[in-house]
Design a protein around this motif. Sequence first.
Motif, PDB file in Angstrom:
ATOM      1  N   GLY A 171       0.724  -1.133  -0.076  1.00 53.79           N
ATOM      2  CA  GLY A 171      -0.075  -0.077   0.398  1.00 53.79           C
ATOM      3  C   GLY A 171       0.708   1.183  -0.047  1.00 53.79           C
ATOM      4  N   LEU A 172       1.866   1.332   0.943  1.00 57.26           N
ATOM      5  CA  LEU A 172       2.801   2.252   0.700  1.00 57.26           C
ATOM      6  C   LEU A 172       3.546   2.662  -0.532  1.00 57.26           C
ATOM      7  CD1 LEU A 172       4.635   4.767   2.041  1.00 57.26           C
ATOM      8  CD2 LEU A 172       6.201   2.816   2.862  1.00 57.26           C
ATOM      9  N   CYS A 173       4.016   1.549  -1.141  1.00 58.39           N
ATOM     10  CA  CYS A 173       4.591   1.600  -2.511  1.00 58.39           C
ATOM     11  C   CYS A 173       3.415   1.982  -3.446  1.00 58.39           C
ATOM     12  CB  CYS A 173       5.446   0.459  -2.641  1.00 58.39           C
ATOM     13  SG  CYS A 173       6.704   0.040  -1.660  1.00 58.39           S
ATOM     14  N   ILE A 174       2.519   1.418  -3.520  1.00 56.05           N
ATOM     15  CA  ILE A 174       1.465   2.070  -4.495  1.00 56.05           C
ATOM     16  C   ILE A 174       1.302   3.519  -4.255  1.00 56.05           C
ATOM     17  CG2 ILE A 174      -0.723   1.752  -5.233  1.00 56.05           C
ATOM     18  CD1 ILE A 174       0.369  -0.725  -6.453  1.00 56.05           C
ATOM     19  N   GLY A 175       0.929   4.033  -3.074  1.00 54.57           N
ATOM     20  CA  GLY A 175       0.850   5.289  -2.811  1.00 54.57           C
ATOM     21  C   GLY A 175       1.850   6.086  -3.377  1.00 54.57           C
ATOM     22  N   LEU A 176       3.230   5.597  -3.072  1.00 52.62           N
ATOM     23  CA  LEU A 176       4.578   6.549  -3.597  1.00 52.62           C
ATOM     24  C   LEU A 176       4.601   6.461  -5.086  1.00 52.62           C
ATOM     25  CD1 LEU A 176       7.931   6.267  -2.083  1.00 52.62           C
ATOM     26  CD2 LEU A 176       7.552   6.222  -4.534  1.00 52.62           C
ATOM     27  N   LEU A 177       3.972   5.462  -6.068  1.00 52.53           N
ATOM     28  CA  LEU A 177       4.109   5.225  -7.274  1.00 52.53           C
ATOM     29  C   LEU A 177       3.002   6.155  -7.776  1.00 52.53           C
ATOM     30  CD1 LEU A 177       4.726   1.605  -7.799  1.00 52.53           C
ATOM     31  CD2 LEU A 177       6.167   3.289  -8.355  1.00 52.53           C
ATOM     32  N   GLU A 178       1.892   6.357  -7.029  1.00 51.77           N
ATOM     33  CA  GLU A 178       0.573   7.221  -7.560  1.00 51.77           C
ATOM     34  C   GLU A 178       1.158   8.551  -7.485  1.00 51.77           C
ATOM     35  OE1 GLU A 178      -3.070   4.551  -5.991  1.00 51.77           O
ATOM     36  OE2 GLU A 178      -2.437   6.075  -4.497  1.00 51.77           O
ATOM     37  N   GLU A 179       1.828   8.755  -6.562  1.00 51.47           N
ATOM     38  CA  GLU A 179       2.232  10.179  -6.334  1.00 51.47           C
ATOM     39  C   GLU A 179       3.283  10.697  -7.475  1.00 51.47           C
ATOM     40  OE1 GLU A 179       1.351  12.792  -4.148  1.00 51.47           O
ATOM     41  OE2 GLU A 179      -0.241  10.993  -3.435  1.00 51.47           O
ATOM     42  N   ALA A 180       4.073   9.637  -7.836  1.00 54.45           N
ATOM     43  CA  ALA A 180       5.103   9.703  -8.993  1.00 54.45           C
ATOM     44  C   ALA A 180       4.666  10.167 -10.064  1.00 54.45           C
ATOM     45  CB  ALA A 180       6.040   8.552  -8.889  1.00 54.45           C
ATOM     46  N   ALA A 181       3.462   9.105 -10.353  1.00 54.85           N
ATOM     47  CA  ALA A 181       2.631   9.515 -11.634  1.00 54.85           C
ATOM     48  C   ALA A 181       1.952  10.866 -11.831  1.00 54.85           C
ATOM     49  CB  ALA A 181       1.486   8.238 -11.703  1.00 54.85           C
ATOM     50  N   LEU A 182       1.330  11.415 -10.447  1.00 58.55           N
ATOM     51  CA  LEU A 182       0.519  12.752 -10.536  1.00 58.55           C
ATOM     52  C   LEU A 182       1.787  13.609 -10.942  1.00 58.55           C
ATOM     53  CD1 LEU A 182      -1.650  12.311  -7.234  1.00 58.55           C
ATOM     54  CD2 LEU A 182      -2.358  12.853  -9.662  1.00 58.55           C
ATOM     55  N   ASP A 183       3.055  13.601 -10.557  1.00 50.70           N
ATOM     56  CA  ASP A 183       4.080  14.311 -10.673  1.00 50.70           C
ATOM     57  C   ASP A 183       4.695  14.138 -11.982  1.00 50.70           C
ATOM     58  OD1 ASP A 183       5.722  16.560  -9.858  1.00 50.70           O
ATOM     59  OD2 ASP A 183       7.436  15.285  -9.021  1.00 50.70           O
ATOM     60  N   ARG A 184       4.045  13.098 -12.738  1.00 56.18           N
ATOM     61  CA  ARG A 184       4.653  12.932 -14.216  1.00 56.18           C
ATOM     62  C   ARG A 184       6.029  12.431 -14.217  1.00 56.18           C
ATOM     63  NH1 ARG A 184       0.840  16.848 -14.132  1.00 56.18           N
ATOM     64  NH2 ARG A 184      -0.866  16.854 -15.493  1.00 56.18           N
ATOM     65  N   ILE A 185       6.425  11.736 -13.466  1.00 61.13           N
ATOM     66  CA  ILE A 185       7.710  11.012 -13.272  1.00 61.13           C
ATOM     67  C   ILE A 185       7.377   9.630 -14.072  1.00 61.13           C
ATOM     68  CG2 ILE A 185       9.448  10.200 -12.065  1.00 61.13           C
ATOM     69  CD1 ILE A 185       9.343  13.085 -11.640  1.00 61.13           C
TER      70      ILE A 185
END
Length: 853
Positions: free
Chosen positions: A52-66
């Motif tokens: 859950g933590l890592c999915i959340g981190l990857l979601e934030e990366a997507a929102l930041d267009r990384i």
Amino acid sequence: MTIPSEKLGSFYLGEEYDIEHSRRLNIPLHYDARDLTTHAICVGMTGSGKTGLCIGLLEEAALDRIPTIMIDPKGDITNLLLQFPDMKPENFRPWINIDDARRKNMSVDDYAAATAEKWKTGLADWGIGPERIRSLGDSADYTIYTPGSDAGLQVSILGSLAAPKLDFESNREMIGDRISGTVSALLGLAGLKVDPLRSREAILLAGIFEHFWKLGEDMDLARLILSIQDPPLQQVGVFNVDTFFPREERFELAMAFNNLMASPGFQSWLEGDPLDIDQMLFAADGKPRHSIFYLAHLPDSERMFFVTLILENMLSWMRQQAGTTSLRALLYFDEVFGFLPPVAEPPSKRPLMTMLKQARAFGVGCILVTQNPVDIDYKGLTNAGTWFIGKLQAERDKERVLDGLKNAINEAGGSHAAIDYDSLIAKLGSRVFLMHNVHEDNPVVFHTRWAMSYLRGPLTRPQVKQLMQNKKTPASSPPGKPAPPIILEKQAETVLPVANKQTQAPPGYLSSQPLLDPAISQKFLPLGLTSREALVSFGKPAGHAGGIQEATLLYKPALFGLADVHFVDKKKRINEKVEKKLFLNLSGDGTQPDWQNAEALPVDHNRLLGEPEKPEDACGPFFAPVQQNVSSKRKITSISKQLADWLYYNERKNIAVHDALQLFQRADESLRNFTIRLQQAAREKRDREIDALEEKFEKQLERLEKRLRREKRELAEDELEHENRKRQELFSIGETVIGFFMGKRSSSRIGRTLNKRRMTARAKADIEESMEEIDELQDDISELEEELTEKIEDITAKWEHAADTLGNDELAPRRADVNVHSVSIVWLPYWSISGDGNGLPGQNTVTAFERLS
């Protein structure tokens, strides 16, 4: 709670957590994306909440267009594609685990409804609504690749055996490392139990790769097999190749790879998208991609082979990027167990360790996840700047994590003596993590936020296939492989007899090539369409009742202009030569040629023929006459000047520019690559502006906080003084009262009492003054922090959509920059189809110099 305002470059991971009282503190935890350039490691046992933590981190990366490459050995990260903004039961129903519903004694529909409500409530608790989920879906292109399987998108390994697009001599060490990794992976895939570095098999294969890659020639398995049998090397070291590795024994090695290539399942490794990291990080329009490589279906040898290839390719791509301090891309490895062991040296270990050591300079962050920290190389642990530590059960896991964490702190020049990490880790529960970040002063305990993606657990291959169905292009050829030849009807494969071959020129045509001024060059476009294909294109084979009888080859004259146009702009460092190859159809009615109507020549001008073609299975060739205004050298010279004028006034080079960033599209740069470069430049500009702003406000906040600390000290002193004055006042009053009853009346004693009273009142006033000053300072600090937040949001908004504000510059040539090499006559071939002798040639005409699409 209400979600904190969206800040690009800052990942919203959850809330700070009071571990002693087991409660959230309503203080959002924002993680600076740039801190990932020093890499991160996430450890925790099953059930700790690390997915859950890592999915959340990857979601934030997507929102930041990384853009992100994700290696998913178990299938958990595929959950990232289960995004349901509407949160309706029917969204969840296809993906719920039926066994979970059965265990809860619920129907599938009821369980889907309960799951939808659970997710809706969970997200609302963290202030996350449908709009943020929609934004997540729009921010990146999500793709699941399944190497060796057609469940998701397939991946072709052929590109991984292609020669690197780098100068061999100046990059010898880097290319040598890639060869070593590729050879090790291939030997493992073939099931050969040999030393992947020092065995003669490895040395021979490395020599073969080096030979061809030095020449810039690509490799594939077929070429490798043939090269093993007949090596392009004469010597290995001081020995002749046959002495070093006898031919008979080389045959066994070749057979091992041949058997691999001939196996039924291996063909799937040669189909699909090429393993091109740049294409897997960015879509054709420059949009960032989140590419998940699902490996759950692969046996260990194939899994190791593919992971090694992707790491080697990632390294090669990374080293071609410019340096940056901003986060450019992520490599996420969901379970690194077995790929970075403490003692063994699998093929994946060297490129992964190299990434951990070198990627920071290029803005590439690595995130490694494991539930087995004891099985990770110690050096890999100490290279991580951020540690996310979840619940751990095994004591040896805790000890290994503590040892690695303390060494990482020491490596960063910090101290761990003041914090009892052992006690903190022992108290962690589900979804509660300890974060140590070398870029921050102190560790933080936090509770992870609710994931926007539905965490249903590992997806199966049929489910992956369902998710990727819309991304697959039916009946398409794999990219990078030539399209299969066009298969025509059986009748078209037979030579069509021409019963009464026409020898007389049709009306308006000549039976021989017109005579022109010998100084005029004449060329012929080669046939791109045979007569058989032309006949079949009309739907009826020869001999069909009421069908087509014959094809006639006709040539029509056109002008062919060959010119160069130079575009020069010293300021933009542009010096580009554009070759123009134009043909201009002649009207035949004597109208002056107009280059405005010219078209690009459909073939390379070096393929033009000096003679007309004369197919045996068709009539002709016949030639249209050449109009008089192009029939002499003098007239052609005049037309050549007209071409030069037309190019000077009309030829322009469009260059994409971004004024705010002072960036422009390079001469050899596609719009896609310019967009990618622009996005990275905007991210770097955003980070620099925010850093400068925070530095400016930090000084102001520091002054206010210094005053606040001083006022609080003064308040404490005033309160102490007030207490003392109150005691003294009470004592004085008591003394006066006692004296009064004892008959000892004294005006001086009463005066002292009144004076004590005034001093107490003054001390109280000082307290009130200090409290007012503290309130004002706290208000000033809050206002300053709000102003800082607003300005950061303005900066973020300014650079978030930098690509949407692209402009265009037109670069015009100078007179001297237009160079017309030649203008000549080019003959264009056409097929004229007649039917049953009732139609004349020209009634059904098809161009013969372009293949029908």
